[in-house]
Design a protein around this motif. Structure first.
Motif, mmCIF file in Angstrom:
data_model
loop_
_atom_site.group_PDB
_atom_site.id
_atom_site.type_symbol
_atom_site.label_atom_id
_atom_site.label_comp_id
_atom_site.label_asym_id
_atom_site.label_seq_id
_atom_site.Cartn_x
_atom_site.Cartn_y
_atom_site.Cartn_z
ATOM 1 N N TYR A 1 -38.464 81.661 58.021
ATOM 2 C CA TYR A 1 -38.362 80.392 58.724
ATOM 3 C C TYR A 1 -37.174 80.458 59.680
ATOM 4 C CZ TYR A 1 -41.355 79.083 54.863
ATOM 5 O OH TYR A 1 -42.372 79.051 53.943
ATOM 6 N N LEU A 2 -37.336 79.861 60.857
ATOM 7 C CA LEU A 2 -36.301 79.931 61.881
ATOM 8 C C LEU A 2 -35.634 78.573 62.065
ATOM 9 C CD1 LEU A 2 -38.249 81.935 64.633
ATOM 10 C CD2 LEU A 2 -36.988 82.822 62.665
ATOM 11 N N VAL B 1 -34.502 81.974 55.410
ATOM 12 C CA VAL B 1 -34.226 81.115 56.562
ATOM 13 C C VAL B 1 -33.239 81.874 57.438
ATOM 14 C CG1 VAL B 1 -33.189 78.971 57.385
ATOM 15 C CG2 VAL B 1 -34.634 78.949 55.351
ATOM 16 N N ILE B 2 -33.576 82.052 58.707
ATOM 17 C CA ILE B 2 -32.776 82.883 59.599
ATOM 18 C C ILE B 2 -32.540 82.133 60.913
ATOM 19 C CG2 ILE B 2 -34.809 84.061 60.528
ATOM 20 C CD1 ILE B 2 -33.127 86.672 60.438
ATOM 21 N N CYS B 3 -31.366 82.278 61.470
ATOM 22 C CA CYS B 3 -31.010 81.497 62.653
ATOM 23 C C CYS B 3 -31.382 82.234 63.946
ATOM 24 C CB CYS B 3 -29.527 81.172 62.655
ATOM 25 S SG CYS B 3 -28.484 82.629 62.878
ATOM 26 N N ILE B 4 -31.571 81.443 64.998
ATOM 27 C CA ILE B 4 -31.848 81.982 66.325
ATOM 28 C C ILE B 4 -31.061 81.165 67.350
ATOM 29 C CG2 ILE B 4 -34.164 82.888 65.868
ATOM 30 C CD1 ILE B 4 -35.205 80.207 67.091
ATOM 31 N N PRO B 5 -30.740 81.751 68.516
ATOM 32 C CA PRO B 5 -30.074 80.964 69.574
ATOM 33 C C PRO B 5 -31.011 79.863 70.070
ATOM 34 C CG PRO B 5 -29.906 83.329 70.019
ATOM 35 C CD PRO B 5 -30.885 83.166 68.898
ATOM 36 N N CYS B 6 -30.439 78.736 70.491
ATOM 37 C CA CYS B 6 -31.291 77.640 70.959
ATOM 38 C C CYS B 6 -31.966 77.975 72.286
ATOM 39 C CB CYS B 6 -30.498 76.340 71.068
ATOM 40 S SG CYS B 6 -29.026 76.405 72.092
ATOM 41 N N GLY B 7 -31.471 79.004 72.985
ATOM 42 C CA GLY B 7 -32.092 79.400 74.242
ATOM 43 C C GLY B 7 -33.085 80.537 74.099
ATOM 44 N N ALA B 8 -33.415 80.915 72.860
ATOM 45 C CA ALA B 8 -34.326 82.037 72.649
ATOM 46 C C ALA B 8 -35.730 81.707 73.142
ATOM 47 C CB ALA B 8 -34.379 82.393 71.166
ATOM 48 N N THR B 9 -36.368 82.692 73.755
ATOM 49 C CA THR B 9 -37.744 82.511 74.219
ATOM 50 C C THR B 9 -38.699 82.648 73.038
ATOM 51 O OG1 THR B 9 -38.084 84.865 74.644
ATOM 52 C CG2 THR B 9 -37.110 83.553 76.429
ATOM 53 N N SER B 10 -39.970 82.292 73.256
ATOM 54 C CA SER B 10 -40.960 82.413 72.190
ATOM 55 C C SER B 10 -41.133 83.874 71.768
ATOM 56 C CB SER B 10 -42.309 81.837 72.649
ATOM 57 O OG SER B 10 -42.763 82.477 73.821
ATOM 58 N N VAL B 11 -41.008 84.793 72.724
ATOM 59 C CA VAL B 11 -41.102 86.222 72.405
ATOM 60 C C VAL B 11 -39.923 86.651 71.531
ATOM 61 C CG1 VAL B 11 -41.069 88.558 73.365
ATOM 62 C CG2 VAL B 11 -42.426 86.775 74.479
ATOM 63 N N GLU B 12 -38.722 86.173 71.878
ATOM 64 C CA GLU B 12 -37.526 86.525 71.102
ATOM 65 C C GLU B 12 -37.591 85.922 69.702
ATOM 66 O OE1 GLU B 12 -34.467 86.906 74.920
ATOM 67 O OE2 GLU B 12 -34.738 84.993 73.908
ATOM 68 N N PHE C 1 -38.763 86.728 63.731
ATOM 69 C CA PHE C 1 -39.673 86.435 62.627
ATOM 70 C C PHE C 1 -40.334 87.704 62.094
ATOM 71 C CE2 PHE C 1 -44.069 85.525 61.316
ATOM 72 C CZ PHE C 1 -43.840 84.661 60.263
ATOM 73 N N GLU C 2 -40.891 88.515 62.995
ATOM 74 C CA GLU C 2 -41.577 89.746 62.594
ATOM 75 C C GLU C 2 -40.607 90.732 61.939
ATOM 76 O OE1 GLU C 2 -44.639 90.288 62.464
ATOM 77 O OE2 GLU C 2 -45.554 88.793 63.771
ATOM 78 N N ALA C 3 -39.390 90.834 62.488
ATOM 79 C CA ALA C 3 -38.405 91.756 61.916
ATOM 80 C C ALA C 3 -38.054 91.352 60.488
ATOM 81 C CB ALA C 3 -37.142 91.793 62.783
ATOM 82 N N SER D 1 -42.116 80.269 62.941
ATOM 83 C CA SER D 1 -42.724 80.980 64.061
ATOM 84 C C SER D 1 -44.221 81.141 63.801
ATOM 85 C CB SER D 1 -42.071 82.359 64.223
ATOM 86 O OG SER D 1 -42.538 83.008 65.349
ATOM 87 N N LYS D 2 -44.999 80.840 64.809
ATOM 88 C CA LYS D 2 -46.455 80.923 64.642
ATOM 89 C C LYS D 2 -46.964 82.316 64.956
ATOM 90 C CE LYS D 2 -46.619 76.563 63.651
ATOM 91 N NZ LYS D 2 -46.872 76.135 62.292
#
Length: 351
Positions: A141-142, A113-124, A129-131, A350-351
């Motif tokens: 999981y994000l 389970v890894i965190c992301i900024p709430c403003g991240a785009t789908s590409v980001e 996820f891929e990394a 992430s899909k």
């Protein structure tokens, strides 16, 4: 089978499922059943000609501005998102291996389970996820950082009451209003701890004619930085070394905490505007809850001396600093691993 059932199923009995706070400044890794096992700078030292990774974390950070031309020490994340995919993947892989090396070929890779900024785009989001997958995750999981921070600080995120979180990291300031297990409104400002460091360096250059690096600016912020006079009524000073702006010769000066405060005024005031704008988007009932319960201040930047008092005054809402500000996000990610069925709506895959 849902992703949450897969968490519960624990198909890989010998895998060490992990929670990762992938931050611009620092990366924390926690393992289910063990807690936090890694807390190191998000820095990678590489050989330029071959892109071979030489070091990560503390060892790499010590190389910043000290490497020969053939090598470089880099921050692979900028403003909370991936700036260099390959280097981020290498860093994640190194941290995952360090946290829990696979002892046997048949041992399952970890779920992460890894965190992301709430403003991240789908590409980001996809890049994170891929990394994670390429770095050795069996499944990734994000979860959005403010939600993870709120969970890590034990806020009542699943209850029908409004909670507001201000998470100041290295690259982003995340602001979110949370209720019933979801983020109701949120925003992400790409101004946080690193910008504070830059502001200190620029101010001292203009005021005292001295050039300093990012590591020195960060140390200054931690040791004598504040946004209000210190509660004990005493100001601080500190001797620093750098380079003369004009002669480029070594220079040593004594700086005062008042000088650092002046440098931090502009970035902090920009944060205040950002928080106010987010609060304006909150519906009246949740706003009432927030006024009653106060705002949680978390992340490394939230530990700046006097910031809670300053925000309380400017926002006219009680603001309190979490005692576990530095570890709330990774602790929240870990709670998702430990109690997935109770927290279904906090997860995004992430899909």
């Amino acid at each position: 089978m849902s992703i949450f059932d897969m968490f519960s199923g624990f198909g890989g009995q010998m895998s060490s499922d992990m929670a990762i706070d992938l931050g611009t400044a620092n990366t924390l890794v926690a393992i289910k059943g063990e807690g936090i096992v890694i807390n190191e700078p998000s820095v990678v030292a590489i050989e330029k000609s071959t892109h071979r990774v030489l070091a990560v974390g503390h060892e790499a950070k010590n190389m910043i501005n000290h490497t020969p031309d053939a090598f470089s020490a880099e921050h692979p994340l900028r403003d909370g998102v991936i700036a260099d995919y390959d280097v981020t993947e290498a860093m994640l892989s190194a941290f995952i291996s360090k946290a829990s090396a696979r002892k046997y070929p048949w041992q399952a890779k970890p779920r992460i389970v890894i965190c992301i900024p709430c403003g991240a785009t789908s590409v980001e989001k996809r890049a994170v996820f891929e990394a994670a997958i390429q770095a050795g995750a069996r499944q990734a999981y994000l979860i959005e950082e403010p939600m993870a921070a709120a969970m890590g600080a034990d806020l009542p995120v699943t209850e029908p009451t409004g909670s507001m979180v201000v998470d100041i990291g290295g690259g982003t300031t995340e602001v979110a209003v949370i209720s019933l297990g979801g983020i109701v409104t949120s925003s992400s400002l790409r101004l946080a701890g690193n910008r504070m460091d830059e502001a200190i360096a620029v101010h001292l250059r203009d005021l005292l004619g001295i050039k300093i690096g990012e590591r020195t600016a960060e140390v200054i912020k931690i040791k004598i930085g504040s946004i209000l006079p210190f509660e004990d009524g005493r100001e601080r000073d500190m001797i620093i070394s750098g380079q003369d702006v004009v002669t480029e010769q070594p220079k040593e000066v004594t700086i005062q905490s008042e000088d650092v405060r002046a440098a931090l005024q502009a970035p902090i005031d920009e944060m205040v505007v950002h928080i106010k704008e987010t609060f304006k988007k909150t519906n009246p009932d949740l706003a009432s809850d927030i006024i009653q319960n106060g705002i949680l201040l978390t992340g490394g930047g939230g530990l700046l001396s006097g910031l809670d008092r300053y925000l309380t005054d400017k926002l006219e809402i009680p603001v309190w600093v979490s005692e576990t500000a530095l570890t709330n996000v990774v602790t929240g990610c870990l709670k998702v691993l430990e109690t997935p069925t109770a927290l279904k709506q906090t997860l995004m895959r992430s899909k």
